[in-house]
Design an enzyme around this catalytic site. Structure first.
Site, PDB file in Angstrom:
ATOM      1  N   TYR A 156       0.865  -1.195   0.000  1.00 24.98           N
ATOM      2  CA  TYR A 156       0.000   0.000   0.000  1.00 24.98           C
ATOM      3  C   TYR A 156       0.898   1.240   0.000  1.00 24.98           C
ATOM      4  O   TYR A 156       0.782   2.121   0.835  1.00 24.98           O
ATOM      5  CB  TYR A 156      -0.947   0.022   1.215  1.00 24.98           C
ATOM      6  N   GLU A 191       1.070  -1.319  -4.837  1.00 25.75           N
ATOM      7  CA  GLU A 191       0.017  -0.294  -4.766  1.00 25.75           C
ATOM      8  C   GLU A 191      -0.973  -0.534  -5.895  1.00 25.75           C
ATOM      9  O   GLU A 191      -0.593  -0.892  -6.993  1.00 25.75           O
ATOM     10  CB  GLU A 191       0.694   1.097  -4.869  1.00 25.75           C
ATOM     11  N   ASP A 222       0.586  -0.131   5.100  1.00 23.13           N
ATOM     12  CA  ASP A 222      -0.095   1.135   5.403  1.00 23.13           C
ATOM     13  C   ASP A 222      -1.421   1.119   4.638  1.00 23.13           C
ATOM     14  O   ASP A 222      -1.618   1.884   3.689  1.00 23.13           O
ATOM     15  CB  ASP A 222       0.802   2.311   4.956  1.00 23.13           C
ATOM     16  N   CYS A 256      -4.685   3.812   9.915  1.00 27.01           N
ATOM     17  CA  CYS A 256      -5.512   5.004  10.176  1.00 27.01           C
ATOM     18  C   CYS A 256      -6.832   4.598  10.809  1.00 27.01           C
ATOM     19  O   CYS A 256      -7.732   5.419  10.947  1.00 27.01           O
ATOM     20  CB  CYS A 256      -5.740   5.787   8.887  1.00 27.01           C
TER      21      CYS A 256
HETATM   22  C1  LIG Z   1      -3.227   5.011   3.675  1.00 28.61           C
HETATM   23  S1  LIG Z   1      -2.645   5.086   2.031  1.00 28.61           S
HETATM   24  C2  LIG Z   1      -0.909   4.918   2.277  1.00 28.61           C
HETATM   25  C3  LIG Z   1      -0.037   5.308   1.129  1.00 28.61           C
HETATM   26  C4  LIG Z   1       1.446   5.548   1.441  1.00 28.61           C
HETATM   27  N1  LIG Z   1       2.011   4.539   2.294  1.00 28.61           N
HETATM   28  C5  LIG Z   1       1.634   6.930   2.014  1.00 28.61           C
HETATM   29  O1  LIG Z   1       1.885   7.070   3.212  1.00 28.61           O
HETATM   30  O2  LIG Z   1       1.521   7.902   1.252  1.00 28.61           O
HETATM   31  C6  LIG Z   1      -3.182   3.562   1.412  1.00 28.61           C
HETATM   32  C7  LIG Z   1      -2.812   3.286  -0.024  1.00 28.61           C
HETATM   33  O3  LIG Z   1      -3.283   1.976  -0.338  1.00 28.61           O
HETATM   34  C8  LIG Z   1      -3.743   1.963  -1.677  1.00 28.61           C
HETATM   35  N2  LIG Z   1      -4.613   0.769  -1.782  1.00 28.61           N
HETATM   36  C9  LIG Z   1      -5.912   0.644  -1.460  1.00 28.61           C
HETATM   37  N3  LIG Z   1      -6.307  -0.624  -1.606  1.00 28.61           N
HETATM   38  C10 LIG Z   1      -5.226  -1.327  -2.031  1.00 28.61           C
HETATM   39  C11 LIG Z   1      -4.992  -2.692  -2.340  1.00 28.61           C
HETATM   40  N4  LIG Z   1      -5.951  -3.596  -2.245  1.00 28.61           N
HETATM   41  N5  LIG Z   1      -3.752  -3.048  -2.722  1.00 28.61           N
HETATM   42  C12 LIG Z   1      -2.756  -2.140  -2.816  1.00 28.61           C
HETATM   43  N6  LIG Z   1      -2.923  -0.837  -2.535  1.00 28.61           N
HETATM   44  C13 LIG Z   1      -4.137  -0.425  -2.137  1.00 28.61           C
HETATM   45  C14 LIG Z   1      -4.365   3.324  -1.863  1.00 28.61           C
HETATM   46  O4  LIG Z   1      -4.437   3.675  -3.216  1.00 28.61           O
HETATM   47  C15 LIG Z   1      -3.404   4.219  -1.059  1.00 28.61           C
HETATM   48  O5  LIG Z   1      -2.373   4.697  -1.886  1.00 28.61           O
END
Ligand SMILES: C[S@@+](CC[C@H](N)C(=O)[O-])C[C@H]1O[C@@H](n2cnc3c(N)ncnc32)[C@H](O)[C@@H]1O
Length: 463
Positions: free
Chosen positions: A322, A343, A391, A418
């Site tokens: 993520y 991601e 994350d 979060c």
């Molecule tokens: C809370 S954000 C964290 C992003 C990064 N670590 C940051 O701090 O900027 C969660 C991320 O997970 C991605 N995401 C959501 N569902 C996902 C999935 N099933 N697999 C991979 N990424 C995913 C979202 O697009 C987002 O960029």
């Protein structure tokens, strides 16, 4: 039992005025009073206060009250600046002093870890707070509506789609508030029609402004209800003149009847689909569809905590699941042999690759797709990681993701969350399957709200 019997069974009646002491706060910061056995949730009331309230809703096992008067005040109460913020719900904890907000958040994490995660013996660290807990948000998404005949920006009244006009959002970067007003005031000069949600007519639905805290660069996104753009040249030229810090102006088209703000189609009107910002000594390129943490000052503390928890020596293979635009990935790369980011959003991965290249970081790689699928493939192929950092969004980890972690058996896991509820759910599974929780560090990314971010270090106990 008939509906009426249910009603008479409650010890309070709708519309009656009562007095009670507040004994607790819900996770959303509502005061809890008990009349006999029956809990009543009262917005704006604080623990230890005696309040007068009116019963506004009764359910079988709980009710809601409207605060009328605080008879005995909590020492933690601070005067609120404007009732408007209570109506929109943008600052649900604004009446609680900042040190008390931090305590509340720590207690929330403790409560949830114990109740849902069965982890009552874990010491939760003091929440890392801000020196100035206002003006921190680097991104605003404001609805545009016609109010009293004028194109107006503001925020939705809680539980409704009525827009309340707001010019100063208090928790947003004041330069972003200013940019929104600049866009708002330019639009009527070109007879731009604000969106009418009921009729699904009009043109401008939302104005989104993002600002690089360290770079000062602005990105403006106009979310429109149709593909057309009348007087495009004139509007673009007026906006670029009025906002010299703007490096990116985007039209995002959302023709759906939906609460989701962004549509899937977009085009660049000025500059490119990205702006830049710095974090922990790296420069990042961020596109309008990419996730980027909203509180830049706290993000550095959050990432530093995650990097410290990972405790890398330079020999480890790390997964950053993520990973968004690769912010944490690059921070981890300084002390790892290799970091692999995963991601789901393609433009974010494009940003991540570019970010690695422009920052001269060679020991990282990125893959686009659902993290649960990618990691499952890794586990099947017998690929290993020494440390897995996650994350995820609010819904937490997919069960398949946890299964793959348990197959891969990393020495450590660092979980950035979060949502304490889904964090506790996932920690419970991991701590029943060979991992132990070593450290829990909450970080306040969202002052004046009840949201809390938490970084957890887990290590493998079963070899
Ligand atoms: C809370 S954000 C964290 C992003 C990064 N670590 C940051 O701090 O900027 C969660 C991320 O997970 C991605 N995401 C959501 N569902 C996902 C999935 N099933 N697999 C991979 N990424 C995913 C979202 O697009 C987002 O960029």
């Amino acid at each position: 039992m008939s509906k009426d019997k249910n009603k008479t069974a409650t010890p309070v009646r709708k519309n009656e005025t009562l007095e009670a002491e507040i004994i607790d706060l819900t996770h959303e910061g509502m005061g809890v009073a008990k009349i006999e056995y029956y809990p009543i949730f009262i917005e704006g009331a604080l623990v230890g206060e005696t309040v007068e309230f009116k019963v506004i809703k009764t359910k079988k096992t709980f009710g809601f009250g409207k605060l009328l008067k605080v008879i005995e005040k909590s020492p933690d109460r601070v005067e609120i600046e404007d009732e408007i913020y209570a109506q929109t719900g943008t600052m649900p904890l604004q009446h609680l002093s900042y040190p008390a907000q931090l305590n509340f958040k720590k207690e929330q994490v403790e409560k949830v870890l114990s109740k849902i995660g069965n982890l009552s013996d874990i010491a939760v660290e003091e929440v890392i707070g801000m020196d100035d807990p206002f003006g921190y948000r680097n991104k605003a998404q404001v609805p545009v509506r016609k109010i009293d005949g004028r194109l107006t920006t503001g925020f939705f009244r809680k539980n409704s789609h009525d827009v309340i006009p707001i010019e100063d959002f208090k928790i947003q970067d004041p330069k972003i508030d200013q940019a929104i007003l600049t866009v708002r005031d330019i639009m009527p000069k070109f007879h731009v029609k604000p969106y009418n949600e009921k009729a699904h007519t009009g043109w401008l639905r939302h104005i989104i402004v993002r600002r690089g805290y360290f770079s000062g660069e602005l990105m403006v996104v106009l979310v429109t209800n149709t593909h057309d753009f009348h007087r495009e040249e004139e509007i673009v030229s007026a906006l670029t003149r009025a906002l010299p810090e703007m490096v990116s102006l985007i039209q995002n088209i959302n023709t759906e009847k939906t609460n989701v703000i962004l549509g899937t189609e977009s085009r660049v009107l000025f500059g490119q689909d990205s702006y830049k910002d710095d974090l922990l000594g790296f420069t990042f390129t961020i596109s309008h569809q990419s996730f980027y943490q909203v509180n830049p000052v706290q993000t550095e503390k959050l990432y530093q905590t995650a990097v410290d928890f990972a405790g890398l020596s330079g020999n480890e293979t790390v997964i950053d699941a993520y990973c968004g635009i690769g912010t944490l990935t690059l921070a981890l790369s300084r002390q790892a042999k290799h970091v692999h980011g995963m991601e789901i959003v393609e433009p974010a991965i494009e940003n991540a690759k570019l970010n690695a290249e422009t920052n001269g970081v060679a020991n990282v790689s990125f893959e686009v797709g659902p993290a649960e699928n990618i990691i499952t493939e890794w586990a099947k192929a017998d690929k290993r990681a020494d440390v897995i950092v996650v994350d995820p969004p609010r819904k937490g980890l997919a069960p398949e993701f946890i299964d793959a972690v348990l197959t891969m058996k990393p020495e450590k896991m660092v979980y950035v969350s979060c949502n304490p509820g889904t964090l506790a759910r996932d920690l419970k599974i991991l701590s029943e399957s060979g991992y132990t929780v070593e450290k829990v560090q909450p970080v306040d990314m969202f002052p004046q709200t009840y949201h809390v971010e938490t970084v957890v270090l887990m290590s493998r106990v079963e070899k």
